[in-house]
Design an enzyme around this catalytic site. Structure first.
Site, PDB file in Angstrom:
ATOM      1  N   THR A 183      83.032  61.914 -13.338  1.00  0.00           N
ATOM      2  CA  THR A 183      84.170  62.807 -13.148  1.00  0.00           C
ATOM      3  C   THR A 183      84.033  63.637 -11.879  1.00  0.00           C
ATOM      4  O   THR A 183      82.910  63.889 -11.421  1.00  0.00           O
ATOM      5  CB  THR A 183      84.266  63.742 -14.380  1.00  0.00           C
ATOM      6  OG1 THR A 183      85.125  64.830 -14.077  1.00  0.00           O
ATOM      7  CG2 THR A 183      82.915  64.337 -14.751  1.00  0.00           C
ATOM      8  N   ASP A 184      85.168  64.127 -11.374  1.00  0.00           N
ATOM      9  CA  ASP A 184      85.127  65.045 -10.224  1.00  0.00           C
ATOM     10  C   ASP A 184      84.614  66.428 -10.628  1.00  0.00           C
ATOM     11  O   ASP A 184      84.279  67.244  -9.768  1.00  0.00           O
ATOM     12  CB  ASP A 184      86.522  65.168  -9.569  1.00  0.00           C
ATOM     13  CG  ASP A 184      87.622  65.696 -10.499  1.00  0.00           C
ATOM     14  OD1 ASP A 184      87.361  65.946 -11.690  1.00  0.00           O
ATOM     15  OD2 ASP A 184      88.762  65.857 -10.008  1.00  0.00           O
ATOM     16  N   GLU A 185      84.549  66.682 -11.958  1.00  0.00           N
ATOM     17  CA  GLU A 185      84.181  68.031 -12.407  1.00  0.00           C
ATOM     18  C   GLU A 185      82.731  68.373 -12.076  1.00  0.00           C
ATOM     19  O   GLU A 185      82.352  69.544 -12.083  1.00  0.00           O
ATOM     20  CB  GLU A 185      84.467  68.191 -13.907  1.00  0.00           C
ATOM     21  CG  GLU A 185      85.928  67.919 -14.195  1.00  0.00           C
ATOM     22  CD  GLU A 185      86.416  68.333 -15.566  1.00  0.00           C
ATOM     23  OE1 GLU A 185      85.846  69.253 -16.167  1.00  0.00           O
ATOM     24  OE2 GLU A 185      87.391  67.716 -16.032  1.00  0.00           O
ATOM     25  N   TYR A 215      80.301  70.439 -20.372  1.00  0.00           N
ATOM     26  CA  TYR A 215      80.725  69.045 -20.157  1.00  0.00           C
ATOM     27  C   TYR A 215      80.322  68.575 -18.768  1.00  0.00           C
ATOM     28  O   TYR A 215      79.650  67.548 -18.614  1.00  0.00           O
ATOM     29  CB  TYR A 215      82.249  68.921 -20.342  1.00  0.00           C
ATOM     30  CG  TYR A 215      82.812  67.631 -19.760  1.00  0.00           C
ATOM     31  CD1 TYR A 215      82.465  66.388 -20.296  1.00  0.00           C
ATOM     32  CD2 TYR A 215      83.675  67.650 -18.659  1.00  0.00           C
ATOM     33  CE1 TYR A 215      82.972  65.208 -19.755  1.00  0.00           C
ATOM     34  CE2 TYR A 215      84.180  66.477 -18.111  1.00  0.00           C
ATOM     35  CZ  TYR A 215      83.818  65.262 -18.666  1.00  0.00           C
ATOM     36  OH  TYR A 215      84.309  64.093 -18.126  1.00  0.00           O
ATOM     37  N   LYS A 236      77.610  65.674 -17.581  1.00  0.00           N
ATOM     38  CA  LYS A 236      77.985  64.493 -16.770  1.00  0.00           C
ATOM     39  C   LYS A 236      77.164  64.477 -15.476  1.00  0.00           C
ATOM     40  O   LYS A 236      76.735  63.418 -15.021  1.00  0.00           O
ATOM     41  CB  LYS A 236      79.483  64.503 -16.446  1.00  0.00           C
ATOM     42  CG  LYS A 236      80.399  64.229 -17.619  1.00  0.00           C
ATOM     43  CD  LYS A 236      80.217  62.851 -18.231  1.00  0.00           C
ATOM     44  CE  LYS A 236      80.691  61.720 -17.335  1.00  0.00           C
ATOM     45  NZ  LYS A 236      80.631  60.401 -18.032  1.00  0.00           N
TER      46      LYS A 236
HETATM   47  P1  NAD Z   1      87.351  59.708 -24.575  1.00  0.00           P
HETATM   48  O1  NAD Z   1      86.754  60.941 -25.165  1.00  0.00           O
HETATM   49  O2  NAD Z   1      88.776  59.389 -24.803  1.00  0.00           O
HETATM   50  O3  NAD Z   1      86.534  58.427 -25.051  1.00  0.00           O
HETATM   51  C1  NAD Z   1      85.128  58.404 -25.141  1.00  0.00           C
HETATM   52  C2  NAD Z   1      84.741  57.228 -26.023  1.00  0.00           C
HETATM   53  O4  NAD Z   1      83.298  57.192 -26.090  1.00  0.00           O
HETATM   54  C3  NAD Z   1      85.239  57.350 -27.463  1.00  0.00           C
HETATM   55  O5  NAD Z   1      85.801  56.112 -27.851  1.00  0.00           O
HETATM   56  C4  NAD Z   1      83.998  57.668 -28.272  1.00  0.00           C
HETATM   57  O6  NAD Z   1      84.048  57.148 -29.590  1.00  0.00           O
HETATM   58  C5  NAD Z   1      82.928  56.966 -27.453  1.00  0.00           C
HETATM   59  N1  NAD Z   1      81.597  57.559 -27.642  1.00  0.00           N
HETATM   60  C6  NAD Z   1      81.275  58.882 -27.678  1.00  0.00           C
HETATM   61  N2  NAD Z   1      79.958  59.020 -27.877  1.00  0.00           N
HETATM   62  C7  NAD Z   1      79.429  57.770 -27.953  1.00  0.00           C
HETATM   63  C8  NAD Z   1      78.114  57.265 -28.118  1.00  0.00           C
HETATM   64  N3  NAD Z   1      77.087  58.092 -28.279  1.00  0.00           N
HETATM   65  N4  NAD Z   1      77.935  55.922 -28.128  1.00  0.00           N
HETATM   66  C9  NAD Z   1      78.990  55.079 -27.989  1.00  0.00           C
HETATM   67  N5  NAD Z   1      80.267  55.500 -27.840  1.00  0.00           N
HETATM   68  C10 NAD Z   1      80.475  56.841 -27.802  1.00  0.00           C
HETATM   69  O7  NAD Z   1      87.011  59.810 -23.029  1.00  0.00           O
HETATM   70  P2  NAD Z   1      87.788  59.187 -21.782  1.00  0.00           P
HETATM   71  O8  NAD Z   1      88.779  60.168 -21.307  1.00  0.00           O
HETATM   72  O9  NAD Z   1      88.203  57.795 -22.096  1.00  0.00           O
HETATM   73  O10 NAD Z   1      86.605  59.171 -20.715  1.00  0.00           O
HETATM   74  C11 NAD Z   1      85.802  58.006 -20.512  1.00  0.00           C
HETATM   75  C12 NAD Z   1      84.794  58.308 -19.423  1.00  0.00           C
HETATM   76  O11 NAD Z   1      85.477  58.662 -18.221  1.00  0.00           O
HETATM   77  C13 NAD Z   1      83.888  59.502 -19.741  1.00  0.00           C
HETATM   78  O12 NAD Z   1      82.599  59.206 -19.294  1.00  0.00           O
HETATM   79  C14 NAD Z   1      84.491  60.641 -18.949  1.00  0.00           C
HETATM   80  O13 NAD Z   1      83.490  61.573 -18.574  1.00  0.00           O
HETATM   81  C15 NAD Z   1      85.020  59.914 -17.737  1.00  0.00           C
HETATM   82  N6  NAD Z   1      86.169  60.536 -17.063  1.00  0.00           N
HETATM   83  C16 NAD Z   1      87.273  60.938 -17.788  1.00  0.00           C
HETATM   84  C17 NAD Z   1      88.367  61.478 -17.116  1.00  0.00           C
HETATM   85  C18 NAD Z   1      89.616  61.901 -17.847  1.00  0.00           C
HETATM   86  O14 NAD Z   1      90.511  62.504 -17.247  1.00  0.00           O
HETATM   87  N7  NAD Z   1      89.764  61.587 -19.130  1.00  0.00           N
HETATM   88  C19 NAD Z   1      88.336  61.626 -15.728  1.00  0.00           C
HETATM   89  C20 NAD Z   1      87.189  61.212 -15.026  1.00  0.00           C
HETATM   90  C21 NAD Z   1      86.131  60.648 -15.719  1.00  0.00           C
HETATM   91  P1  TYD Z   2      92.209  69.069 -19.780  1.00  0.00           P
HETATM   92  O1  TYD Z   2      93.270  68.063 -20.039  1.00  0.00           O
HETATM   93  O2  TYD Z   2      91.422  69.605 -20.939  1.00  0.00           O
HETATM   94  O3  TYD Z   2      91.250  68.468 -18.668  1.00  0.00           O
HETATM   95  P2  TYD Z   2      90.052  69.179 -17.811  1.00  0.00           P
HETATM   96  O4  TYD Z   2      89.712  70.480 -18.420  1.00  0.00           O
HETATM   97  O5  TYD Z   2      88.968  68.177 -17.952  1.00  0.00           O
HETATM   98  O6  TYD Z   2      90.586  69.309 -16.408  1.00  0.00           O
HETATM   99  O7  TYD Z   2      92.872  70.314 -19.040  1.00  0.00           O
HETATM  100  C1  TYD Z   2      93.587  70.151 -17.835  1.00  0.00           C
HETATM  101  C2  TYD Z   2      93.967  71.532 -17.360  1.00  0.00           C
HETATM  102  O8  TYD Z   2      94.909  72.076 -18.279  1.00  0.00           O
HETATM  103  C3  TYD Z   2      92.803  72.507 -17.323  1.00  0.00           C
HETATM  104  O9  TYD Z   2      92.956  73.380 -16.198  1.00  0.00           O
HETATM  105  C4  TYD Z   2      92.934  73.291 -18.607  1.00  0.00           C
HETATM  106  C5  TYD Z   2      94.434  73.308 -18.843  1.00  0.00           C
HETATM  107  N1  TYD Z   2      94.866  73.332 -20.261  1.00  0.00           N
HETATM  108  C6  TYD Z   2      95.807  74.270 -20.679  1.00  0.00           C
HETATM  109  O10 TYD Z   2      96.287  75.099 -19.874  1.00  0.00           O
HETATM  110  N2  TYD Z   2      96.192  74.263 -21.988  1.00  0.00           N
HETATM  111  C7  TYD Z   2      95.658  73.381 -22.888  1.00  0.00           C
HETATM  112  O11 TYD Z   2      96.027  73.466 -24.090  1.00  0.00           O
HETATM  113  C8  TYD Z   2      94.709  72.421 -22.440  1.00  0.00           C
HETATM  114  C9  TYD Z   2      94.113  71.428 -23.395  1.00  0.00           C
HETATM  115  C10 TYD Z   2      94.351  72.432 -21.117  1.00  0.00           C
END
Ligand code: NAD
Ligand code: TYD
Length: 352
Positions: free
Chosen positions: A133-135, A159, A163
């Site tokens: 992630t960019d975070e 989080y 990561k």
């Molecule tokens: P998500 O929470 O929707 O899915 C995570 C999945 O991992 C789930 O299906 C969960 O059951 C599985 N999981 C959790 N713990 C596990 C374990 N110990 N063993 C096996 N499976 C396990 O997350 P996502 O949004 O699909 O993110 C996927 C990846 O991408 C993550 O690594 C996240 O850090 C990264 N990422 C997410 C975003 C975003 O905006 N969602 C952006 C950048 C990077």
């Molecule tokens: P989120 O979707 O949780 O992603 P991340 O925290 O990983 O960026 O949140 C996106 C942005 O929206 C973040 O600045 C937090 C804000 N946010 C709200 O303002 N209200 C909400 O209920 C949630 C879940 C997030």
């Protein structure tokens, strides 16, 4: 040929597997623990497809991973598995350390053992792709340039810290053992199968349910948004052509404040599914207490991926949101099925 995908029943992992099998005949071994965020139904359209093997399990289970690697001999492992929600990491960081740090370590150990026994050329062609992630880069000032791959790591939430730790382990396994790793650091995703605890699906769900649309603090925090299928195409590109040991930033050049995002969703819903009283969904916006340690701005500079690997996102924010809103309107049964008792408990804990 086969790839092993972890976290395949989550939001991005399931989109990745579905897109992969729509475009390739190479089979996928899917591994997911099925936590609250993992949903087997996301992959239901692949039931009966011989190219897809689903296994419920944990990336920390080295024995299970070793068995899967020996049995299926994948040419690549893609690690999507993680605990991924910042707010949950604030209320309870332990699972984040367990899966994101310890789990990634165990997975790397199992993969290293498998890869070490491979003969050339499979050994040099093997890839471990870590989805991050960019975070990990921390928060940007309003006028600072977007994150490049050389930006220092300054994670601010449990989080992002977990990561960041996993990214460092992946890097170390390349530097020390020569494991051919690739890391992608992507901005905020949105799209189908997004669990409705994250901003965009939460707002769509709450709007349609007539509930409040919670905006933390002043709503002026900025995120860079990318449609999930563009993230998946970037991962495929990096897997195909990325240089082992390198990292690639993935982003959509779509910096938006949270308030602008929510306004845009409300306006789209006003067109696609108007409220019965004819008023805008914007009426439901409610400013709530800010997230502790809330990062103010993220922005990704994806120049490297575009220039070196020729990747470009296909969607703009406007086209991506239109597709996402349409998907949620057409898939209300999916939303209902994931909005279980545990989900409602989470909402009351987080927003009460
Ligand atoms: P998500 O929470 O929707 O899915 C995570 C999945 O991992 C789930 O299906 C969960 O059951 C599985 N999981 C959790 N713990 C596990 C374990 N110990 N063993 C096996 N499976 C396990 O997350 P996502 O949004 O699909 O993110 C996927 C990846 O991408 C993550 O690594 C996240 O850090 C990264 N990422 C997410 C975003 C975003 O905006 N969602 C952006 C950048 C990077
Ligand atoms: P989120 O979707 O949780 O992603 P991340 O925290 O990983 O960026 O949140 C996106 C942005 O929206 C973040 O600045 C937090 C804000 N946010 C709200 O303002 N209200 C909400 O209920 C949630 C879940 C997030």
């Amino acid at each position: 040929m086969t790839i092993l995908v972890t976290g395949s029943a989550g939001f991005i992992g399931s989109n990745f597997v579905l897109d992969w099998l729509a475009g390739h005949d190479e089979s996928v071994v899917s591994l997911d623990k099925l936590t609250y965020a993992g949903n087997r139904a996301n992959l239901a359209s692949l039931d009966g497809d011989a190219r897809h093997i689903f296994v419920q399990g944990d990336i920390s289970d080295t024995e299970l991973i070793a068995r899967l690697l020996a049995q299926y001999q994948p040419r690549a492992v893609l690690n999507f598995a993680a605990e991924s929600h910042v707010d949950r990491s604030i209320l309870g960081p332990e699972d984040f350390i367990q899966t994101n740090v310890v789990g990634t370590f165990h997975l790397l150990e199992a993969v290293r053992a498998y890869w070490s026994t491979e003969g050339a050329p499979r050994k040099s062609e093997f890839r471990f792709l870590h989805v991050s992630t960019d975070e990990v880069y921390g928060s940007l000032e309003p006028d600072s340039p977007a994150f490049t791959e050389n930006h220092p790591y300054q994670p601010n939430s449990p989080y992002s810290a977990s990561k960041a730790a996993s990214d460092h382990l992946v890097r170390a396994y390349h530097h020390t053992y020569g494991l051919p790793v690739l890391t992608t650091n992507c901005s905020n995703n949105y799209g189908p199968y997004h669990f409705p605890e994250k901003l965009i699906p939460l707002v769509i769900r709450n709007a349609l349910a007539g509930e409040a649309l919670p905006i933390y603090g002043d709503g002026q925090q900025i995120r860079d948004w990318l449609y999930v299928k563009d993230h998946c195409s970037a991962i495929r590109r990096v897997l195909e052509s990325g240089l082992p040991g390198e990292t690639y930033n993935v982003g959509g050049w779509n910096e938006k404040s949270n308030l602008d995002v929510v306004h845009h969703i409300c306006d789209t819903l006003d067109q696609e599914s108007p409220r019965n009283d004819g008023r805008s969904y914007r009426q439901q916006i409610s400013f709530v207490k800010d997230r502790p340690g809330h990062d103010r701005r993220y922005a990704i500079d994806a120049t490297r991926l575009e220039r070196e690997l020729g990747w470009k996102p296909a969607e703009t924010f406007e086209t991506g949101i239109a597709k996402t809103v349409r998907w949620y309107l057409d898939n209300q049964a999916w939303v209902e099925s994931v909005a279980s008792g545990a989900y409602r408990e989470w909402l009351s804990k987080q927003y009460s």
